[in-house]
Each structure stands twice: as C-alpha cells, then as structure tokens.
Design a protein around this motif. Structure first.
Motif, PDB file in Angstrom:
ATOM      1  N   TRP A 166       0.846  -1.191   0.000  1.00  0.00           N
ATOM      2  CA  TRP A 166       0.000   0.000   0.000  1.00  0.00           C
ATOM      3  C   TRP A 166       0.888   1.250   0.000  1.00  0.00           C
ATOM      4  O   TRP A 166       2.039   1.204   0.458  1.00  0.00           O
ATOM      5  CB  TRP A 166      -0.874   0.024   1.252  1.00  0.00           C
ATOM      6  CG  TRP A 166      -1.929  -1.018   1.368  1.00  0.00           C
ATOM      7  CD1 TRP A 166      -1.784  -2.363   1.211  1.00  0.00           C
ATOM      8  CD2 TRP A 166      -3.306  -0.801   1.714  1.00  0.00           C
ATOM      9  NE1 TRP A 166      -2.980  -3.010   1.438  1.00  0.00           N
ATOM     10  CE2 TRP A 166      -3.933  -2.066   1.744  1.00  0.00           C
ATOM     11  CE3 TRP A 166      -4.050   0.333   2.013  1.00  0.00           C
ATOM     12  CZ2 TRP A 166      -5.281  -2.229   2.055  1.00  0.00           C
ATOM     13  CZ3 TRP A 166      -5.399   0.190   2.324  1.00  0.00           C
ATOM     14  CH2 TRP A 166      -6.007  -1.079   2.337  1.00  0.00           C
ATOM     15  N   ARG A 174      -9.757   9.611   7.086  1.00  0.00           N
ATOM     16  CA  ARG A 174      -8.511  10.236   6.611  1.00  0.00           C
ATOM     17  C   ARG A 174      -8.744  10.985   5.300  1.00  0.00           C
ATOM     18  O   ARG A 174      -8.289  12.131   5.132  1.00  0.00           O
ATOM     19  CB  ARG A 174      -7.442   9.153   6.438  1.00  0.00           C
ATOM     20  CG  ARG A 174      -6.084   9.655   5.972  1.00  0.00           C
ATOM     21  CD  ARG A 174      -5.085   8.504   5.977  1.00  0.00           C
ATOM     22  NE  ARG A 174      -3.733   8.924   5.633  1.00  0.00           N
ATOM     23  CZ  ARG A 174      -3.231   8.899   4.411  1.00  0.00           C
ATOM     24  NH1 ARG A 174      -3.975   8.474   3.396  1.00  0.00           N
ATOM     25  NH2 ARG A 174      -1.980   9.290   4.175  1.00  0.00           N
ATOM     26  N   ASP A 177      -0.005   5.116   9.676  1.00  0.00           N
ATOM     27  CA  ASP A 177      -0.675   6.288   9.105  1.00  0.00           C
ATOM     28  C   ASP A 177      -2.154   6.330   9.481  1.00  0.00           C
ATOM     29  O   ASP A 177      -2.758   7.406   9.563  1.00  0.00           O
ATOM     30  CB  ASP A 177      -0.556   6.276   7.567  1.00  0.00           C
ATOM     31  CG  ASP A 177       0.858   6.549   7.085  1.00  0.00           C
ATOM     32  OD1 ASP A 177       1.583   7.307   7.758  1.00  0.00           O
ATOM     33  OD2 ASP A 177       1.233   5.997   6.029  1.00  0.00           O
ATOM     34  N   LEU A 178      -2.748   5.164   9.684  1.00  0.00           N
ATOM     35  CA  LEU A 178      -4.184   5.089   9.957  1.00  0.00           C
ATOM     36  C   LEU A 178      -4.527   5.055  11.445  1.00  0.00           C
ATOM     37  O   LEU A 178      -5.699   5.199  11.810  1.00  0.00           O
ATOM     38  CB  LEU A 178      -4.783   3.839   9.288  1.00  0.00           C
ATOM     39  CG  LEU A 178      -4.914   3.864   7.761  1.00  0.00           C
ATOM     40  CD1 LEU A 178      -5.561   2.571   7.270  1.00  0.00           C
ATOM     41  CD2 LEU A 178      -5.738   5.062   7.297  1.00  0.00           C
ATOM     42  N   LEU A 209      -9.924   4.798   6.689  1.00  0.00           N
ATOM     43  CA  LEU A 209      -9.574   5.392   5.393  1.00  0.00           C
ATOM     44  C   LEU A 209     -10.522   6.527   5.034  1.00  0.00           C
ATOM     45  O   LEU A 209     -10.106   7.596   4.571  1.00  0.00           O
ATOM     46  CB  LEU A 209      -9.606   4.325   4.300  1.00  0.00           C
ATOM     47  CG  LEU A 209      -8.463   3.311   4.283  1.00  0.00           C
ATOM     48  CD1 LEU A 209      -8.815   2.142   3.369  1.00  0.00           C
ATOM     49  CD2 LEU A 209      -7.165   3.972   3.821  1.00  0.00           C
ATOM     50  N   ASN A 242      -8.698  15.174   4.713  1.00  0.00           N
ATOM     51  CA  ASN A 242      -7.863  15.799   3.696  1.00  0.00           C
ATOM     52  C   ASN A 242      -8.698  16.636   2.734  1.00  0.00           C
ATOM     53  O   ASN A 242      -8.292  17.743   2.340  1.00  0.00           O
ATOM     54  CB  ASN A 242      -7.091  14.726   2.920  1.00  0.00           C
ATOM     55  CG  ASN A 242      -6.155  15.325   1.896  1.00  0.00           C
ATOM     56  OD1 ASN A 242      -5.119  15.904   2.232  1.00  0.00           O
ATOM     57  ND2 ASN A 242      -6.506  15.193   0.623  1.00  0.00           N
ATOM     58  N   ILE A 300       0.378   3.631   1.934  1.00  0.00           N
ATOM     59  CA  ILE A 300       0.313   4.083   3.320  1.00  0.00           C
ATOM     60  C   ILE A 300       0.628   2.903   4.222  1.00  0.00           C
ATOM     61  O   ILE A 300       0.669   1.751   3.770  1.00  0.00           O
ATOM     62  CB  ILE A 300      -1.061   4.681   3.678  1.00  0.00           C
ATOM     63  CG1 ILE A 300      -2.165   3.628   3.487  1.00  0.00           C
ATOM     64  CG2 ILE A 300      -1.346   5.918   2.848  1.00  0.00           C
ATOM     65  CD1 ILE A 300      -3.547   4.092   3.939  1.00  0.00           C
ATOM     66  N   THR A 301       0.816   3.181   5.507  1.00  0.00           N
ATOM     67  CA  THR A 301       1.126   2.131   6.473  1.00  0.00           C
ATOM     68  C   THR A 301       0.036   2.028   7.530  1.00  0.00           C
ATOM     69  O   THR A 301      -0.840   2.898   7.637  1.00  0.00           O
ATOM     70  CB  THR A 301       2.464   2.417   7.180  1.00  0.00           C
ATOM     71  OG1 THR A 301       2.300   3.565   8.040  1.00  0.00           O
ATOM     72  CG2 THR A 301       3.582   2.690   6.178  1.00  0.00           C
ATOM     73  N   ASN A 321       0.739   4.958  -5.769  1.00  0.00           N
ATOM     74  CA  ASN A 321       1.434   6.169  -6.197  1.00  0.00           C
ATOM     75  C   ASN A 321       1.596   6.251  -7.712  1.00  0.00           C
ATOM     76  O   ASN A 321       1.747   7.347  -8.255  1.00  0.00           O
ATOM     77  CB  ASN A 321       2.814   6.234  -5.537  1.00  0.00           C
ATOM     78  CG  ASN A 321       2.732   6.398  -4.030  1.00  0.00           C
ATOM     79  OD1 ASN A 321       1.853   7.102  -3.525  1.00  0.00           O
ATOM     80  ND2 ASN A 321       3.621   5.737  -3.298  1.00  0.00           N
ATOM     81  N   SER A 349      -2.954   8.043  -2.488  1.00  0.00           N
ATOM     82  CA  SER A 349      -3.059   7.653  -1.079  1.00  0.00           C
ATOM     83  C   SER A 349      -4.122   8.429  -0.322  1.00  0.00           C
ATOM     84  O   SER A 349      -4.466   8.063   0.804  1.00  0.00           O
ATOM     85  CB  SER A 349      -1.699   7.840  -0.392  1.00  0.00           C
ATOM     86  OG  SER A 349      -1.325   9.213  -0.390  1.00  0.00           O
ATOM     87  N   MET A 350      -4.665   9.489  -0.916  1.00  0.00           N
ATOM     88  CA  MET A 350      -5.759  10.236  -0.312  1.00  0.00           C
ATOM     89  C   MET A 350      -7.082  10.004  -1.030  1.00  0.00           C
ATOM     90  O   MET A 350      -8.023  10.789  -0.885  1.00  0.00           O
ATOM     91  CB  MET A 350      -5.432  11.737  -0.290  1.00  0.00           C
ATOM     92  CG  MET A 350      -4.401  12.112   0.747  1.00  0.00           C
ATOM     93  SD  MET A 350      -5.004  11.763   2.434  1.00  0.00           S
ATOM     94  CE  MET A 350      -3.589  12.312   3.404  1.00  0.00           C
TER      95      MET A 350
END
Length: 538
Positions: free
Chosen positions: A124, A524, A130-131, A521, A528, A126-127, A479, A488-489
């Motif tokens: 992914w 997040r 991150d969440l 997710l 954003n 993200i990790t 990415n 990722s957003m």
C-alpha cells in the motif's frame, strides 16, 4: 425523459454505508455543503427480522444477504454465472452494516507491506501507523468494545469500552486454544457494552446479523448518520445514480440520478464514491465520455479489476453441556490470528483470521441445511435433541485472505439492467489455488480446535454463499497512475476532484474483517478533502 436540474452542492457522496456516513459527517462538521445519494432507504429497527418470533425464517426473504435472492426494489441484480462466490451487499442507509456481525479487527501491520514481506502483490502507499489516529477516532465515536494489549497488533490499541463477557462458549474455546498453544484474544466488536451516543448497551440477544432489537449494534444508520444530519449533511434516499458527469476538461461536475422515476442532475464541485467494491466500479464504467472513453478514472485499465471477496468457511461444533449458545454477541467472542501470516511450512502465502462465537437459532444450530437431518428426526421426541444441540454449539468461522488477481473483476453486463434500465454488474470471481489451500488448511484447524475443546460432533462447512460481504480492491490506491486508480488520499489520478473512500481502494485484502479499516480510510480521506476545500476558500 426530461432531465431536471437541482441546486448545486459542494460535495456529492454516492452511497450511505459506513464510508459515506463518515465522509458526510466529516464534511458537514467542517461547514461544507454536502449531499449524499442512497439508492436504498432508512430501515426501521422495528422491522428487523430479530423482532419476530420466527426471526430465522423472516431473515430468509426481504432480509437475505444476497441481492439476487432478496430482490428488493432498491437492489440491482448481479450477473454471477462466472463466479465461485455470490457476493453479499445491502442497499439501505447504513449499507451492509445492517447485516454485519460487527466484528471490528483492524488490518495488521503486515497487510500494508505484503510485497516487501512476502514478495507478492503490492505494498500500500500508506502504512498501518498512518491510519492509527483515524482508527482510534472512529473506535471512540462508535464505542468499540474489546481488550487492550492484543499481541497481534502494535502497542497502543485500546478499545474504549470493556470487552463482552467470554461466556461459557468463549471460556471453553479459550481453554482449548491455550492447550493448542495458539494466539487468541477477546474479540473487538462494534457493539458497545455501555450506552454510547445513539447506541444502547448490548443486552446479548445474539441476533446481531438479523438486526439488534436493542439498538446496540453500530450499524451506521445509528452510529454515524444521526450525527451527520445534525451537523448539516443532506441525505436523499431512493436515489439511484446512473452516471458521474464531467466537464469539457474531463473533471467531475456532478451526477445524474433517478428519483421516483424522474431523472435528475446534481451539480457539485467534488464527487465522492462510497458505493462498495462492486457499485463503485460499476458507476465509473458507466461514466464514459470523450475524455474518458474506457470509463471514468480508468486510464490504468484497473477499474473493476482485482476483486477480493474473503471466502469464508466455518465449523459448527456441538457439545454435551449447555453452553448458553443463545447469548450474544454473535460477532466474535474470541479471535485468533495464529494463522494470519505466511508460514512457509503451510504451503501457501498469507493466511486466515479465525473467530469463535455463539451460534443462536434452531435453524442455524439444529435444522441446518448442512446437517441434512431426515424429516422424522426433526419432530416429536427427536426435536428435544435438536433444541438441546441449539443451546450447546460453538461456531468457528474464518476469513480467508484473497490475493489480488486482475481476472477477478467487475464489468458491465451486456443485457442485464436494473429497475431504471441501468446496465448491471457482471462479476467474474474464481478461487485461486492459494485461496483453496488456505481454506482447506484453515477448516481443518477449526475442526482441531473443536476436538480439543471436547466437541461431540463437528460439522465442517467449506463454502458459505452470501458470506461475508467484503467487497474489496476494484479501484486500488497507489502512487503510480499506471498501476492504480486513486492516490493515497483517495483522489482519482485521472480526475482529481473525484474521490473514492470505500473498500474498493484496498490494495490487498488481509483476512481481518475490513469495516474498521474502511472507516479509518474514509475519515482520513474526508479530513484531507476538508483541508483542500478550506484552503481554496482562503
């Protein structure tokens, strides 16, 4: 049919399930004008199957988990001739959480790094870490119950409410796993043990999947939508979206939808898809234009590809003594991650998450299709044995990790349409050799757990059609725009004002129930988007 223009909104959300509810709440609290369109309706808790004496029979009609079997007006049919596992979903405010068991594990650290760890699939962008703040915030909002310190996760995971009692079934199972030397931990459930906002405290009815008469299960019509509406979000039910529209630059500028037979258009600055791993790619494929000839956001060709469904298996064990099977919750009394990670000696990659629960109901525990009891063994004196079994059963079930394969996909069917004439999804899904190996191995491990616990009889169930309703991977994040659909957003690489915030953006599936991760997710991505919109206004 004339098209009707209605007022503009800043953001339109498609789908009122958990991700749509969190997105609407997040945007509305920030003062952003947001409208959510849901093809289903509000469900009255008084109508849940669990409110009726014959609840197990009532649950098989209007409340069936498979859309093709249920065929409610809000549903769209699925073409399933090329699938090994009929997917489950539900069209309503709250989405499939109307039916979920409210198991609430997170994906683990390794799930985000499968390529790095196991040299398969992809990492992914993200990790897990991150969440974490978003996991924690959602858990606190809905009052997740559980126990701090599960060694399967990094330090810091602390559910805000106490775990549910293990009960007789949980104690018996935990003792057996201790003897086997396997990991286990009290299950995390999106069912508060103490009153939390709109949610009542659980009273252990044990009918979670068929609806909670107490109003304790965190289906998102109760857990988030009241707060979202109070914050100013607008929710339109009975609205079936047919197309995301775009301007001359190929950017999203709203949606077309049907409402009471009338075609409408809702203009917006942003479109957020929260329609699940089948509904979201369906709508993107329907939204072709000169700028997007292969469907919206599909320059990579990956929209609809890599469908992952978590094929379930289970083992039902019957015991001599009364284990109070009728006590809930039905989600997870205990969970085991013993076989979650790749172990070379097992002969497959990745693994499965196991969970044990009580298993209430005569039909499930006694007159079960997998038992195939003769007619004369179900009546008269024999019935007393059936009833006794129904109060002395433990259900072990497992989520089997799917790995992404492009051949498992969602496309548009050439002939099948829904009630508004919109082309329906065709689902192609075949079990991989790796999936079948995990499932066979896991089923035997659940049988072993029952035997260690002293079960007098064990019924292994290899396939569970209509389970579990985990629809993942069909608009994956990444990415590289050539190898993913969104960043990722959640922003579509091709259409930056189109966002996706549901389970379709998963890169890999893990084997943990995904709703907790979907919600993190969505929060997040929503936060954003708030920042982006507010920065544009300053």
């Amino acid at each position: 049919m004339a098209e009707t223009e209605i007022e503009q909104t800043e953001v339109v959300i498609v789908g009122a399930g958990p991700s749509g509810a969190i997105m609407a709440h997040t945007l509305a609290k920030a003062g952003i004008k947001v409208t959510c369109l849901e093809q289903g309706d509000w469900i009255s808790p008084a109508d849940y199957a669990a409110n009726f004496d014959m609840w197990e029979l009532v649950a098989r009609g209007h409340w069936a988990t498979e859309a093709n079997s249920r065929a409610n007006p809000a549903d769209y049919p699925l073409e399933l001739s090329e699938t090994d596992l009929p997917p489950s979903m539900y069209s309503a405010v709250g989405g499939s959480t109307i039916h979920f068991g409210a198991l609430w594990p997170r994906l683990t650290v390794s799930d985000f790094r499968v390529k790095t760890i196991d040299n398969i699939a992809d990492d992914w962008p993200i990790t897990y870490h991150d969440l974490v703040p978003y996991f924690d915030e959602v858990d606190n909002f809905i009052g997740v119950s559980g126990l701090e310190g599960d060694p399967a996760y990094p330090d810091g995971l602390a559910p805000p409410q106490p775990a549910h009692p293990l009960g007789k079934a949980g104690m018996r199972t935990a003792q057996a796993l201790n003897q086997l030397g396997w990991h286990w931990w009290p299950g995390a459930n999106a069912i508060p043990t103490q009153k939390n906002g709109e949610l009542a405290a659980c009273v252990r009815y044990g009918t979670c999947v068929q609806g909670c008469p107490q109003g304790a299960k965190a289906s998102f019509d109760l857990a988030y939508w009241p707060a979202a509406i109070a914050a100013g979000a607008k929710l339109i039910t009975g609205a079936r979206v047919s197309e995301i529209t775009t301007d001359e630059n190929g950017l999203a500028n709203g949606v077309n939808y049907f409402f009471k037979g009338q075609k409408k258009h809702l203009k917006s600055n942003y479109v957020v898809m929260c329609a699940n791993g089948i509904g979201t790619p369906r709508l993107l494929l329907l939204s072709k234009s000169d700028k997007h000839p292969n469907g919206l956001a599909n320059s990579s060709g990956l929209v609809g590809k890599n469908l992952m469904l978590h094929p379930n298996c289970c083992a039902l064990g019957y015991y001599e003594d009364d284990l109070e099977t009728w006590r809930g919750p039905l989600g997870a009394v205990i969970s085991s991650m013993e076989f979650y990670e790749t172990k070379e000696e097992n002969g497959f990659v990745r693994g499965a998450k196991l969970h044990a629960s009580t298993a209430p109901g005569l039909i499930l525990n006694g007159i079960d299709p997998h038992r195939l009891l003769p007619f004369d063994e179900l009546w008269g004196e024999a019935f007393h044995g059936v009833v006794k079994d129904a109060t002395s059963a433990i259900l072990w079930a497992a989520n089997i990790e799917d790995l992404p394969e492009e051949s498992n996909c969602v496309t548009l069917d050439d002939t099948l349409v829904d009630g508004d004439g919109i082309p329906c999804p065709k689902v192609n899904y075949r079990f991989s050799e790796n999936t079948l190996k995990i499932r066979e191995f896991t089923l035997q491990k659940m049988v072993d757990a029952h035997k260690m616990a002293g079960a007098k009889k064990v019924i292994p169930v290899l396939e569970m059609p209509g389970e579990p309703g985990h629809l993942l991977g069909t608009t994956r994040m990444g990415n590289d725009p050539n190898a993913s659909v969104v960043d990722s957003m959640g922003r579509a690489h091709d259409v930056p004002n189109l966002l996706i915030a549901d389970g379709s953006i998963f890169v890999t599936s893990g084997s943990a129930n995904p709703t907790s991760t979907i919600c993190a997710l969505a929060l997040r991505i929503g936060r954003n988007l708030v920042d982006v919109i507010q920065n544009q206004k300053t």
